[in-house]
Design a protein around this motif. Structure first.
Motif, mmCIF file in Angstrom:
data_model
loop_
_atom_site.group_PDB
_atom_site.id
_atom_site.type_symbol
_atom_site.label_atom_id
_atom_site.label_comp_id
_atom_site.label_asym_id
_atom_site.label_seq_id
_atom_site.Cartn_x
_atom_site.Cartn_y
_atom_site.Cartn_z
ATOM 1 N N ALA A 39 0.830 -1.203 0.000
ATOM 2 C CA ALA A 39 0.000 0.000 0.000
ATOM 3 C C ALA A 39 0.864 1.253 0.000
ATOM 4 N N GLY A 40 0.246 2.339 -0.431
ATOM 5 C CA GLY A 40 0.899 3.635 -0.366
ATOM 6 C C GLY A 40 -0.123 4.715 -0.062
ATOM 7 N N VAL A 41 0.380 5.869 0.355
ATOM 8 C CA VAL A 41 -0.474 7.035 0.573
ATOM 9 C C VAL A 41 -0.737 7.662 -0.792
ATOM 10 N N THR A 42 -1.991 7.979 -1.067
ATOM 11 C CA THR A 42 -2.290 8.518 -2.393
ATOM 12 C C THR A 42 -1.760 9.944 -2.532
ATOM 13 N N ALA A 43 -1.485 10.311 -3.769
ATOM 14 C CA ALA A 43 -0.979 11.660 -4.053
ATOM 15 C C ALA A 43 -2.004 12.721 -3.659
ATOM 16 N N VAL A 44 -3.284 12.363 -3.741
ATOM 17 C CA VAL A 44 -4.342 13.357 -3.501
ATOM 18 C C VAL A 44 -4.858 13.324 -2.065
ATOM 19 N N SER A 45 -4.243 12.518 -1.219
ATOM 20 C CA SER A 45 -4.750 12.353 0.152
ATOM 21 C C SER A 45 -4.827 13.682 0.892
ATOM 22 N N ARG A 46 -5.932 13.864 1.604
ATOM 23 C CA ARG A 46 -6.064 15.054 2.456
ATOM 24 C C ARG A 46 -5.673 14.738 3.902
ATOM 25 N N HIS A 47 -5.403 13.455 4.156
ATOM 26 C CA HIS A 47 -4.997 13.033 5.516
ATOM 27 C C HIS A 47 -3.765 12.141 5.434
ATOM 28 N N PRO A 48 -2.679 12.671 4.848
ATOM 29 C CA PRO A 48 -1.530 11.795 4.600
ATOM 30 C C PRO A 48 -0.917 11.220 5.878
ATOM 31 N N GLN A 49 -1.007 11.974 6.977
ATOM 32 C CA GLN A 49 -0.414 11.479 8.214
ATOM 33 C C GLN A 49 -1.180 10.281 8.753
ATOM 34 N N GLU A 50 -2.518 10.401 8.744
ATOM 35 C CA GLU A 50 -3.352 9.299 9.222
ATOM 36 C C GLU A 50 -3.228 8.103 8.285
ATOM 37 N N ALA A 51 -3.094 8.396 6.989
ATOM 38 C CA ALA A 51 -2.957 7.324 6.004
ATOM 39 C C ALA A 51 -1.670 6.538 6.260
ATOM 40 N N ALA A 52 -0.590 7.272 6.517
ATOM 41 C CA ALA A 52 0.682 6.608 6.789
ATOM 42 C C ALA A 52 0.605 5.814 8.093
ATOM 43 N N GLN A 53 -0.167 6.338 9.031
ATOM 44 C CA GLN A 53 -0.352 5.645 10.312
ATOM 45 C C GLN A 53 -1.022 4.286 10.087
ATOM 46 N N LEU A 54 -2.029 4.262 9.209
ATOM 47 C CA LEU A 54 -2.703 2.985 8.934
ATOM 48 C C LEU A 54 -1.730 2.003 8.274
ATOM 49 N N ILE A 55 -0.968 2.475 7.299
ATOM 50 C CA ILE A 55 -0.048 1.573 6.598
ATOM 51 C C ILE A 55 0.990 1.027 7.579
ATOM 52 N N ALA A 56 1.477 1.908 8.454
ATOM 53 C CA ALA A 56 2.465 1.461 9.445
ATOM 54 C C ALA A 56 1.861 0.420 10.383
ATOM 55 N N PHE A 57 0.603 0.616 10.742
ATOM 56 C CA PHE A 57 -0.065 -0.366 11.605
ATOM 57 C C PHE A 57 -0.168 -1.719 10.892
ATOM 58 N N LEU A 58 -0.580 -1.696 9.628
ATOM 59 C CA LEU A 58 -0.750 -2.958 8.887
ATOM 60 C C LEU A 58 0.593 -3.654 8.655
ATOM 61 N N ALA A 59 1.666 -2.861 8.566
ATOM 62 C CA ALA A 59 2.990 -3.445 8.319
ATOM 63 C C ALA A 59 3.680 -3.884 9.607
ATOM 64 N N SER A 60 3.142 -3.457 10.747
ATOM 65 C CA SER A 60 3.786 -3.788 12.023
ATOM 66 C C SER A 60 3.591 -5.268 12.321
ATOM 67 N N PRO A 61 4.453 -5.856 13.131
ATOM 68 C CA PRO A 61 4.308 -7.284 13.409
ATOM 69 C C PRO A 61 2.918 -7.626 13.958
ATOM 70 N N GLY A 62 2.362 -6.783 14.813
ATOM 71 C CA GLY A 62 1.034 -7.058 15.371
ATOM 72 C C GLY A 62 -0.051 -6.972 14.310
ATOM 73 N N GLY A 63 -0.053 -5.901 13.549
ATOM 74 C CA GLY A 63 -1.058 -5.725 12.512
ATOM 75 C C GLY A 63 -0.893 -6.757 11.411
ATOM 76 N N GLY A 64 0.351 -7.002 11.050
ATOM 77 C CA GLY A 64 0.629 -7.918 9.956
ATOM 78 C C GLY A 64 0.145 -9.331 10.219
ATOM 79 N N ARG A 65 0.121 -9.687 11.499
ATOM 80 C CA ARG A 65 -0.335 -11.033 11.817
ATOM 81 C C ARG A 65 -1.755 -11.242 11.300
ATOM 82 N N GLY A 66 -2.596 -10.250 11.525
ATOM 83 C CA GLY A 66 -3.977 -10.379 11.067
ATOM 84 C C GLY A 66 -4.071 -10.266 9.551
ATOM 85 N N TYR A 67 -3.322 -9.333 8.997
ATOM 86 C CA TYR A 67 -3.451 -9.061 7.570
ATOM 87 C C TYR A 67 -2.911 -10.233 6.749
#
Ligand SMILES: [Fe+2]
Length: 342
Positions: free
Chosen positions: A263-291
């Motif tokens: 995943a990536g943050v879209t070029a047009v995102s109005r919430h790039p910080q929150e978007a990056a936060q979600l990606i970091a969560f999904l990529a983290s060992p805890g989040g990744g386990r579920g994903y």
């Protein structure tokens, strides 16, 4: 299986019900991000809900076919509600990046949790899960020990016994791209020609019917992503598929081709910080386990705890970077077409 003509005309799956609202976070009521996802697994939604619980950031999810989502994001332009684009396969991520759909993101967490070869050097996309394109054999027809590398699939012993998915499959395109990077053009061309010469035609349109055909002895060997076999073994596609999957063996070629969803943050995102936060969560060992593990994929590091994957045994990743595979996609496709891999 849905015929391609009908599939094409299906509208994007708008999941209005996926607006996930946590209890008691009124301060964050206006923090909401849009996620366009080419992944379509119920288990993903549980992860988004956990993210919302943890951060108060709500996720509005739109699932669809990867290419349709890319097209949609492009045509929506600045009006798009998408903050995050999740795609399956390195080649698609690379293509979306090339179209300017992502904005570069710097994140210490992402750089820590996503190995360098599994993310874009410019930070436009990050892998979230790994998937291995492995060989499946029916041991009554093909001795599992006779397959050690992808090159063995082109050997004369498999004449008329090999089954392949068609070349429109981005999974096979990325495998060929991977071989191009490792073995060069001449050897890869010869290999692809050998595969096509061995193939019991017609080509399959998806991985599950192919695995089924290996299981029931129609084919001796084939190439599939392991999560499909795991899903069949878990009973996720019915008792008949479960029985078929029990008849086949998964063989990891040495070394194995590893693809990603990411995943990536879209070029047009109005919430790039929150978007990056979600990606970091999904990529983290805890989040990744579920994903990853809930969909029988491999996490970004290690083998994870999924018992079906553990039964498949270990594999050695060939280390080709996702960005390299994306860059070699066009060459791979033309090589496949020239060899008659339809
Ligand atoms: Fe898939």
């Amino acid at each position: 299986m849905i015929p391609p003509a009908i599939r094409r005309s299906l509208p994007l799956l708008a999941l209005a019900g996926a607006l996930l609202l946590p209890a008691g976070c009124s301060a964050n009521r206006n923090r909401e991000i849009g996620v366009y996802s080419g992944r379509h697994y119920n288990t993903d939604k549980e992860l988004y809900a956990r993210f919302t619980e943890r951060t108060g950031i709500r996720v509005r999810l739109l699932e669809g076919k990867d290419d349709a989502l890319i097209e949609r994001l492009r045509s929506e332009g600045k009006t798009s509600p998408a903050d995050v684009l999740v795609l399956v396969d390195a080649a698609r991520l690379d293509r979306a990046a090339g179209m300017g759909l992502f904005r570069p993101t710097r994140s210490a967490e992402l750089e820590r949790d996503v190995p360098a070869h599994l993310r874009d050097p410019q930070g436009r996309w990050f892998a979230l899960t790994r998937r291995v394109r492995a060989v499946v054999v029916n041991p009554k027809l093909v001795p599992p020990a006779s397959i050690r590398t992808y090159a063995d699939l082109a050997g004369p012993a498999l004449k008329g016994k090999l089954c392949l998915r068609n070349s429109r499959s981005v999974y096979n395109q990325s495998l060929v791209a991977d071989q191009l990077i490792q073995r060069g053009e001449a050897a890869t061309r010869q290999w692809v020609e050998g595969l096509v010469a061995n193939t019991r035609q017609p080509f399959f349109t998806s991985d599950i019917p192919l695995a089924r055909a290996v299981g029931d002895g129609t084919c001796g060997a084939g190439l599939v992503n392991t999560y499909y076999v795991a899903r069949m073994l878990a009973g996720g596609s019915g008792a008949a598929d479960q029985a078929a999957a029990r008849q086949l063996r998964v063989v990891f070629p040495e070394p194995a081709h590893v693809n990603i969803s990411g995943a990536g943050v879209t070029a047009v995102s109005r919430h790039p910080q929150e978007a990056a936060q979600l990606i970091a969560f999904l990529a983290s060992p805890g989040g990744g386990r579920g994903y990853a593990e809930a969909n029988n994929e491999y996490p970004l590091k290690g083998a994870g705890g999924n018992p079906i994957l553990r039964d498949f045994g270990p594999f050695t990743a060939d280390g080709v970077s996702a960005a390299q595979m994306g860059a070699a996609n066009r060459q791979a496709v033309s090589l496949m077409q020239a060899a008659g891999w339809n």
